[in-house]
Enzyme design. Structure first.
Site, PDB file in Angstrom:
ATOM      1  N   SER A  11      -7.886   3.528   9.215  1.00 54.34           N
ATOM      2  CA  SER A  11      -8.509   3.583   7.895  1.00 54.34           C
ATOM      3  C   SER A  11      -7.720   2.719   6.891  1.00 54.34           C
ATOM      4  O   SER A  11      -8.274   1.857   6.206  1.00 54.34           O
ATOM      5  CB  SER A  11      -8.558   5.046   7.439  1.00 54.34           C
ATOM      6  N   ARG A  16     -14.602  12.584   7.872  1.00 51.64           N
ATOM      7  CA  ARG A  16     -13.320  13.212   8.250  1.00 51.64           C
ATOM      8  C   ARG A  16     -12.892  14.233   7.206  1.00 51.64           C
ATOM      9  O   ARG A  16     -12.338  15.281   7.528  1.00 51.64           O
ATOM     10  CB  ARG A  16     -12.247  12.124   8.406  1.00 51.64           C
ATOM     11  N   ASP A  74     -15.199   2.437   7.155  1.00 50.09           N
ATOM     12  CA  ASP A  74     -14.176   3.393   6.704  1.00 50.09           C
ATOM     13  C   ASP A  74     -14.753   4.347   5.663  1.00 50.09           C
ATOM     14  O   ASP A  74     -14.454   5.543   5.684  1.00 50.09           O
ATOM     15  CB  ASP A  74     -12.964   2.646   6.130  1.00 50.09           C
ATOM     16  N   HIS A 111       0.852  -1.185   0.000  1.00 45.65           N
ATOM     17  CA  HIS A 111       0.000   0.000   0.000  1.00 45.65           C
ATOM     18  C   HIS A 111       0.883   1.229   0.000  1.00 45.65           C
ATOM     19  O   HIS A 111       1.840   1.321   0.766  1.00 45.65           O
ATOM     20  CB  HIS A 111      -0.884   0.024   1.251  1.00 45.65           C
ATOM     21  N   LYS A 128      -8.566  -1.594   5.703  1.00 50.59           N
ATOM     22  CA  LYS A 128      -8.778  -2.022   4.307  1.00 50.59           C
ATOM     23  C   LYS A 128      -7.798  -3.142   3.944  1.00 50.59           C
ATOM     24  O   LYS A 128      -8.148  -4.097   3.256  1.00 50.59           O
ATOM     25  CB  LYS A 128      -8.604  -0.828   3.356  1.00 50.59           C
TER      26      LYS A 128
HETATM   27  N1  URA Z   1      -5.888   7.192   2.968  1.00 49.12           N
HETATM   28  C1  URA Z   1      -6.810   6.401   3.565  1.00 49.12           C
HETATM   29  O1  URA Z   1      -7.218   5.385   3.023  1.00 49.12           O
HETATM   30  N2  URA Z   1      -7.272   6.754   4.776  1.00 49.12           N
HETATM   31  C2  URA Z   1      -6.851   7.866   5.421  1.00 49.12           C
HETATM   32  O2  URA Z   1      -7.296   8.117   6.521  1.00 49.12           O
HETATM   33  C3  URA Z   1      -5.904   8.683   4.782  1.00 49.12           C
HETATM   34  C4  URA Z   1      -5.424   8.320   3.549  1.00 49.12           C
END
Ligand code: URA
Length: 433
Positions: free
Chosen positions: A183, A168, A161, A82, A187
């Site tokens: 977050s 957010r 999320d 990621h 994932k």
């Molecule tokens: N990318 C994400 O997936 N979540 C966040 O909180 C910030 C960047």
């Protein structure tokens, strides 16, 4: 239990229990916690922070809030990566086939781009015929047979999320370490890989502007991922200039293929080799030196490029196109950005360069915007390079010739040119294992 009491407890600096966090996340998903209370709790977390135990509980609850992908049939071989996002970041296109060529299983979900950072799903879709949506069984079959499948993240993965990130975004609570960690990691955990390598970017084109801030985030994400039972590593890499030379979907696919053909060395190659090495160490359980040697060999032998073609063909992509594609294909206009003075490039505002690519049509300002796959930028000079008046600093490609002038201005404004060469900076600031 009442959400009011949970908000009050966090507002006063208390640590939430697992049950309180589960109550909050369940309520977000089933709608019993209204947006204003969810946003208030995010703000309380923003100011008060969370302990590791709280962040693990939040990550775990968010990961379980929707569907999860079961990759257990692949044992220890599954590995994901990621990136926190950057300009010209096409590392997945390079790293995934390298790792698959070495026996890893890359079952990856990727997003579409918004704003100045691109999305891997868009880059893949710029390959004629390439499909980035498929059913779960077809996805897993491709991973089994080819070692790699990358699809658009759709379906009901981490609905908590989705809801919290949208809140957010509009309540100034994105840049909170426990909220970013939960977050991103929720994932990744829901996506099922045993091992996860993070590329946490630092600099003017990244979310985290300094290596110090990126290190804090990376340490937190590695600790939380391990506490959730995954093998973890994180690289902290430079995003104070675009990665590689291409910014824009088709251009980035072409550059990725060049790296795998062994035709392009430099910062992009180095970051990809380092990421692939960490991924190989984790899935194969081998030393750094052994993994680095295997990665170099996968590129030099042509095995990684062969795997890229096999992967693209498996998702319907046109290999003949990949073999012959050149920078500028499909773009009606190619406009040079001309250097205004002699000197050295001392800094690049990478976020502004990403914004210039959006002006050209390579990215989206709003979710529903269409993308011009062939639009983008080839960066010819970067920070530290000596430049001369009249020289081409970058080439802008677009099908919207009217946009080129403002994109060129944006690009030029993003550069600082001075008389002295700047100090050399690191490409890979740190590796956290
Ligand atoms: N990318 C994400 O997936 N979540 C966040 O909180 C910030 C960047």
């Amino acid at each position: 239990m009442r959400i009011y009491d949970i908000i009050l407890k966090k507002r006063n600096g208390g640590a939430l229990t697992k049950d309180e966090i589960a109550f909050f996340i369940d309520g977000c998903v089933d709608g019993t916690v209204p947006d204003y209370q969810a946003a208030a709790l995010c703000m309380a977390i923003y100011f008060r922070g969370m302990t590791d135990e709280e962040t693990v509980a939040l990550t775990d609850c968010m990961a379980r809030s929707g569907d999860t992908i079961d990759l257990s049939r692949f044992g220890e071989l599954t590995v994901d990566k990621h990136s926190t996002g950057g300009v010209g970041d096409k590392t997945t296109l390079i790293v995934a086939p390298i790792v698959a060529a070495l026996g890893g299983k890359v079952a990856k979900m990727s997003g579409r781009g918004l704003g100045y950072t691109g999305g891997t799903a868009d880059k893949l879709e710029s390959i004629p015929g390439m499909r980035v949506t498929m059913g779960r069984e077809e996805f897993l079959r491709q991973v089994e047979e080819t070692g790699v499948a990358v699809i658009f993240q759709s379906g009901n993965l981490t609905p908590a999320d989705k809801k919290l990130y949208a809140l957010r975004d509009v309540t100034a609570t994105v840049d909170s370490i426990p909220l970013i960690t939960s977050s991103v990691m929720s994932k990744k955990i829901a996506a099922g890989a045993r091992s996860i390598v993070l590329d946490v970017k630092a600099g003017s084109g990244a979310f985290m502007k300094t290596p110090e801030d990126a290190r804090i985030l990376a340490r937190n994400m590695v600790a939380i991922g391990k506490a959730c039972g995954r093998n973890m590593a994180a690289l902290i890499t430079d995003m104070s200039r675009p990665l590689g030379t291409a910014v824009g979907n088709t251009l980035e696919v072409i550059e990725a293929a060049e790296v795998l053909r062994g035709a392009s060395r430099g910062d992009l190659y180095d970051v990809c080799a380092a990421l692939a090495t960490e991924m190989t160490m984790l899935f194969a359980g081998i030393s750094h030196d052994e993994a680095a040697a295997r990665v170099a060999d996968a590129i030099e032998s042509g095995a990684a490029y062969a795997k890229m073609k096999e992967w693209i063909a498996a998702q319907g992509g046109d290999i003949a196109w990949l073999e012959r594609a050149k920078y500028g294909d499909g773009a009606a206009a190619a406009v040079p950005v001309v250097c205004p003075a002699d000197g050295f490039i001392t800094a690049m505002d990478t976020e502004a360069i990403g914004a210039a690519s959006v002006i050209l049509g390579a990215g989206r300002s709003k979710k529903e915007d269409a993308i011009d796959f062939s639009a983008g930028i080839i960066v010819k000079r970067k920070t530290g390079d000596r430049v001369e008046k009249g020289q081409t600093l970058a080439c802008l490609y677009t099908n919207d010739a009217a946009s080129a002038e403002s994109a060129a201005k944006r690009y030029l404004d993003a550069l600082t040119i001075g008389p002295e060469a700047p100090e050399k900076t690191e490409l890979i600031f740190d590796i956290i294992r």
